[in-house]
Design a protein around this motif. Sequence first.
Motif, PDB file in Angstrom:
ATOM      1  N   CYS A  54       3.424  -6.777   9.093  1.00 28.05           N
ATOM      2  CA  CYS A  54       3.802  -6.788   7.669  1.00 28.05           C
ATOM      3  C   CYS A  54       5.105  -6.028   7.441  1.00 28.05           C
ATOM      4  O   CYS A  54       5.947  -6.447   6.649  1.00 28.05           O
ATOM      5  CB  CYS A  54       2.702  -6.175   6.801  1.00 28.05           C
ATOM      6  N   MET A 228      -1.307  -4.933   4.357  1.00 24.00           N
ATOM      7  CA  MET A 228      -0.110  -5.439   3.685  1.00 24.00           C
ATOM      8  C   MET A 228       0.280  -4.515   2.531  1.00 24.00           C
ATOM      9  O   MET A 228       1.445  -4.138   2.383  1.00 24.00           O
ATOM     10  CB  MET A 228      -0.333  -6.847   3.142  1.00 24.00           C
ATOM     11  N   SER A 231       2.066  -1.575   3.685  1.00 23.54           N
ATOM     12  CA  SER A 231       3.462  -1.756   4.110  1.00 23.54           C
ATOM     13  C   SER A 231       4.397  -1.661   2.905  1.00 23.54           C
ATOM     14  O   SER A 231       5.532  -1.197   3.011  1.00 23.54           O
ATOM     15  CB  SER A 231       3.652  -3.059   4.889  1.00 23.54           C
TER      16      SER A 231
END
Length: 453
Positions: A54, A228, A231
């Motif tokens: 990600c 995700m 990130s």
Amino acid sequence: MATQTTSIHGEWSGKLAFILAATGSAVGLGNIWKFPYITGENGGGAFVLVYLLCIALIGIPIMMAEILLGRRGRQSPMNTMALLAREAGGSPAWKLLGVMGVIAGFLILSFYSVIAGWALAYIERAATGAFTGLDKTGVEQLFSGLVGDWEKLLGWHTLFMALTVVVVARGVRKGLERAVSILMPLLFVILVLLVGYAIAQGDFSRAVDFMFKPDFSKLSGEAILIAMGHSFFTLSLGMGAIMIYGSYLPSHVSIGQVTLVVAIADTVVALLAGLAIFPIVFAQGLEAGAGPGLIFQTLPLAFGQMPGGVVIGTLFFIMLTFAAWSSAISLIEPAVTWMVERTPLERTSAAFAAGFIAWLLGIGTVLSFNEWSDVTWLGRTFFDNLDFLTTNILLPLGGLLICIFTAWVMRRKDVLDELELPDGALFELWHFLIRFFAPAAVVVIFLNSMGLI
Ligand code: PHE
């Protein structure tokens, strides 16, 4: 206008100043406190792999886009979006992206400050030798003694928020940034030292297996969403912080280059934090999925046993506080620049007003570790809900909109001009990632976590 080359709020002295500030924003509690505990909660290796993918395929391309928008607009995220939408012939509603960022910033800062308060409290504990000779139960009791006491938490939360507001209000940012440019490398050195200790005293090979041997059976749809979301959180993306920092970036600095430096530094710090913590977790029989208290229970064990632990432990929590501080000022910055542009408030009062709102909201997080620990909604406490809403929903949504705007609304020529990348394979790769890959990945991960695909 978009052709204007400097921002009314100021400009960085150059590339290095930008890198320092953006790294200051990116490296914070997300790397040292959050990354290890969510890795522990989500089963290790496969989660880390998804997180790294990600960062590379979604985070880095979006960071470039966010800096690009900021530099071209050179105002608060809201006005930047309004201006760039006008330039590209898009809808004025794009400024809502800026509004969403301001809201996300308040919400994140409200819990961020509470956790940073834990780091402040641990400076005192480390310095007074409170860790010496503690065993597993001792560190657990020490931690619950802090978080179980809402008055203490409120006190430390208030102190941290005051520190943040003072820096933003008085514009002593330069001072903090200079301090951070010395303290961050020191934090890095201490982390390396801790990894060394973990190699010598901990179960290092089990930790490496845990972090880097993917076991996909442990990877749920929700874990992918968390990786995700993290990130975005760890790179400070999707809420306007990096957009604002980009607005102070001089023209003709290569956006790709500065992004790479910041993203690599951020990732290395997170991985080092994991490598310092998990060997101790496994060697001492602690719980990898212990949750938000993980580093506050693991590291004191190490500090309490290593030679020079009082000094090293104290330094560590001081650095952690500084790292959190330089992130916190970037969380409040979108709201402050917006208030300065839009309301009669000047910078000082805007900073105090914004800090007060975030402080008030933070009380919910303070209570969710004690008085309200049983009060849950959708199976999560107040703090967990706030974290989930911001990290896993608002930031990725902000990132998705940044992709759509940059790749589908702006003119390709303007994008190419601003990015300072030659019109070649690298540009094409980046453009493909933000045009198709990143938005599709965000949507698929969202739907998948809801069980819809
Ligand atoms: N990146 C910071 C951290 O990892 C948190 C942050 C998120 C800062 C969003 C600004 C914007 O600690």
